[in-house]
Design a protein around this motif. Sequence first.
Motif, mmCIF file in Angstrom:
data_model
loop_
_atom_site.group_PDB
_atom_site.id
_atom_site.type_symbol
_atom_site.label_atom_id
_atom_site.label_comp_id
_atom_site.label_asym_id
_atom_site.label_seq_id
_atom_site.Cartn_x
_atom_site.Cartn_y
_atom_site.Cartn_z
ATOM 1 N N ASP A 2 0.867 -1.181 0.000
ATOM 2 C CA ASP A 2 0.000 0.000 0.000
ATOM 3 C C ASP A 2 0.904 1.231 0.000
ATOM 4 N N VAL A 5 0.639 4.488 2.340
ATOM 5 C CA VAL A 5 0.999 4.479 3.767
ATOM 6 C C VAL A 5 2.516 4.568 3.898
ATOM 7 N N HIS A 317 4.853 -4.060 7.218
ATOM 8 C CA HIS A 317 4.091 -3.063 6.460
ATOM 9 C C HIS A 317 2.875 -3.710 5.788
ATOM 10 N N THR A 321 -1.103 -2.828 7.008
ATOM 11 C CA THR A 321 -1.957 -2.151 6.025
ATOM 12 C C THR A 321 -3.028 -3.077 5.459
#
Length: 409
Positions: A2, A5, A317, A321
Amino acid sequence: MDRSVPGLIVKVGDYPLHHGGVGAIRSLGRLGVPMYAITEDRWTPAARSRYLREPIVWPTSGREPRGRLLAGLLRAGRRIGRPAVLIPTDEEAAVLIAEHQPELTEWFLFPRVRCDLPRRLASKQGLHELCVEHGVPSPASCAPRTFAEVERFAERARFPVVAKNRAAFERRRSPAVHGTTRIGGAEQLLVLARRWGERPGVVLQEYLPLEEAEDWIVHAYFGRDGEPLALFTGVKARSWPPHAGMTAAAYAVDNPELAALAAQFIKRLGFTGIIDLDWRFDRRDGQYKLLDFNPRMGAQFRLFENGAGVDVVRAQHLDLTGRAVPEGEQRDGWRYVVENIDPVARLAYRRGRGGPGYRAPHTPARARGTELAWLAADDPLPAALMAARLLRPGAQHLWRWWSGRRAGT
């Protein structure tokens, strides 16, 4: 990934030459994730990476009041302006995040963990207590509360022993010892202990002799349900200082027994997030003994990837997300080298304990590939800045000598 982000590298303390932070910036930045980092100044290696969107200059020592550190982290969040994944690079930062989760929720994404757990895990005494509680082998330890208890320990201890600072934050505020200190006898211990005052902030541990041991590392990311979404094992070939310090060279080596032991322990603890564990295999009793538990990213994490290209930072991560973390076997046989410390470590290992040319038993005869900590063809400036900062003290000394010589003539 993503790409809406960002990621934020969080550090507490003055250590500008940190290759782990550079590795995390590259790992996510190469996939298009906007990266930010807290840095000492604008000319640290991390600050000049091509994959860094912006350095957030915020020098800290680690001795600041907790409220000031929290306020600085919140300022960084407001500056980024949208929720960012936090990636701590030291125990102090990991503890700060864990203990202030409610205040940080507005601006940041991070694994939710019991607020007191990272501090206990980062503490040598706390870790030993948790190992005993959960039946995980660890070196025999003693946490003396007074000088008199050190004296009693010295009377019955089997030397050599190892001294470590008891808790996170102590190494920056008032360290009793610098790093892991090997103590050869009772007299040496008492000389050192007189400097520690009436309340020694140390843990004294059984020494596991190099001749009968081998150093292993485990890096992993654990999701909300306590299951490892990425888990890797490797052999530490060299460290600096020798046999007790930061990894200088390591190899990815699959070890299912150690992986299962680590995963079982983490699940019992209920920990979520990235971990970096140091184990020593003791051939005298055939046990893997846990030496250190870092509740954050390890500096050498880029040694490890699975077949889908996932390392622990990418796994975090993806998970935070709402993405699935691709599975795959670990990339075995790869080598990781830290260019600024491995040459001197290699020399020390050849001349020191373990005999000439000492080699960890499970070190592969030939690496399938090498990951360098600093040098990267697509991101050359961090390596150049690292070299410049290393050479600067020597250049300043040479300039003073030359200036004095000219003045004298």
